[in-house]
Design a protein around this motif. Structure first.
Motif, short mmCIF file in Angstrom:
data_model
loop_
_atom_site.label_atom_id
_atom_site.label_comp_id
_atom_site.label_asym_id
_atom_site.label_seq_id
_atom_site.Cartn_x
_atom_site.Cartn_y
_atom_site.Cartn_z
N UNK A 27 0.75 -1.14 0.00
CA UNK A 27 0.11 -0.06 -0.19
C UNK A 27 0.90 1.56 -0.06
N UNK A 28 2.17 1.20 -0.52
CA UNK A 28 2.83 2.35 -0.24
C UNK A 28 3.80 2.46 -1.75
N UNK A 29 3.09 1.93 -2.74
CA UNK A 29 3.58 2.17 -4.15
C UNK A 29 3.68 3.41 -4.43
N UNK A 30 2.94 4.49 -4.26
CA UNK A 30 2.67 5.55 -4.75
C UNK A 30 3.77 6.59 -4.22
N UNK A 31 4.51 6.04 -3.20
CA UNK A 31 5.83 6.89 -2.41
C UNK A 31 6.89 6.55 -3.19
N UNK A 32 6.76 5.97 -4.17
CA UNK A 32 8.20 5.49 -4.87
C UNK A 32 8.03 6.00 -6.38
N UNK A 33 9.15 6.47 -6.52
CA UNK A 33 9.62 6.76 -7.95
C UNK A 33 9.90 5.32 -8.44
N UNK A 51 9.81 7.17 -13.80
CA UNK A 51 8.59 7.93 -13.55
C UNK A 51 8.40 8.41 -12.29
N UNK A 52 7.83 9.43 -12.14
CA UNK A 52 7.61 10.09 -10.79
C UNK A 52 6.41 9.36 -10.00
N UNK A 53 6.39 9.68 -8.78
CA UNK A 53 5.41 8.86 -7.86
C UNK A 53 3.88 8.98 -8.41
N UNK A 54 3.65 10.13 -8.88
CA UNK A 54 2.13 10.17 -9.46
C UNK A 54 2.11 9.68 -10.76
N UNK A 57 5.68 12.71 -14.33
CA UNK A 57 7.15 13.11 -15.02
C UNK A 57 7.57 11.94 -15.30
N UNK A 58 8.31 12.01 -16.35
CA UNK A 58 9.18 10.68 -16.83
C UNK A 58 10.55 11.33 -17.20
N UNK A 59 11.66 10.25 -17.49
CA UNK A 59 12.83 10.61 -17.72
C UNK A 59 13.30 9.39 -18.65
N UNK A 60 14.03 9.67 -19.75
CA UNK A 60 14.57 8.49 -20.58
C UNK A 60 15.91 8.62 -20.91
N UNK A 101 11.18 8.43 -2.85
CA UNK A 101 11.50 9.87 -3.09
C UNK A 101 10.47 11.13 -3.06
N UNK A 102 10.81 11.97 -3.42
CA UNK A 102 9.84 13.20 -3.14
C UNK A 102 9.13 13.17 -4.49
N UNK A 103 8.03 14.03 -4.54
CA UNK A 103 7.14 14.21 -5.53
C UNK A 103 7.84 14.85 -6.80
#
Length: 124
Positions: A27-33, A51-54, A57-60, A101-103
């Protein structure tokens, strides 16, 4: 502790497509990048995408930009990497990874949890 389980690898021809999935029960998946990395035979593991927590944001890595797409579904605790325009040099074991990580952050290193990997092979 975060357990990650990848699926979806396989053998495809040059130019083909695959979708890799990573499941992360809890239940903590959304806290992780979330990130994807790969390791080819005889080479070091390298960053592919994050991909960011929400999921906003993505990065390749430059080598996959425009061909691979990372996304996540926080309701289902999954992250997906869609691979298109595959090349023989994309052949590697692909790993899913998670870092608290942070949002908005999309780290390229420092991940704490790793899956077991899934093989992607691209024939010429």
């Amino acid at each position: 502790q975060v357990q990650l389980v990848e699926s979806g690898g396989g053998l495809v021809q040059t130019g083909g497509s695959l979708a890799l999935s990573c499941a992360a029960p809890g239940d903590t998946f959304s806290n992780y990048a979330m990130g994807w990395f790969r390791q080819a035979p005889g080479k070091e593991r390298e960053f592919v995408a994050a991909v960011s927590r929400a999921g906003r944001v993505t990065h390749y890595a430059d080598s996959v930009k425009g061909r691979f797409t990372i996304s996540r579904d926080n309701a289902k605790n999954t992250v997906t990497l869609r691979l298109r325009g595959l090349k023989p040099e994309d052949t590697a074991v692909y790993f899913c990874a998670a870092v608290w990580t942070v949002t908005g952050a999309t780290p390229i290193q420092g991940y704490d949890y790793w899956g077991q990997g899934t093989q992607v092979s691209v024939s010429s």
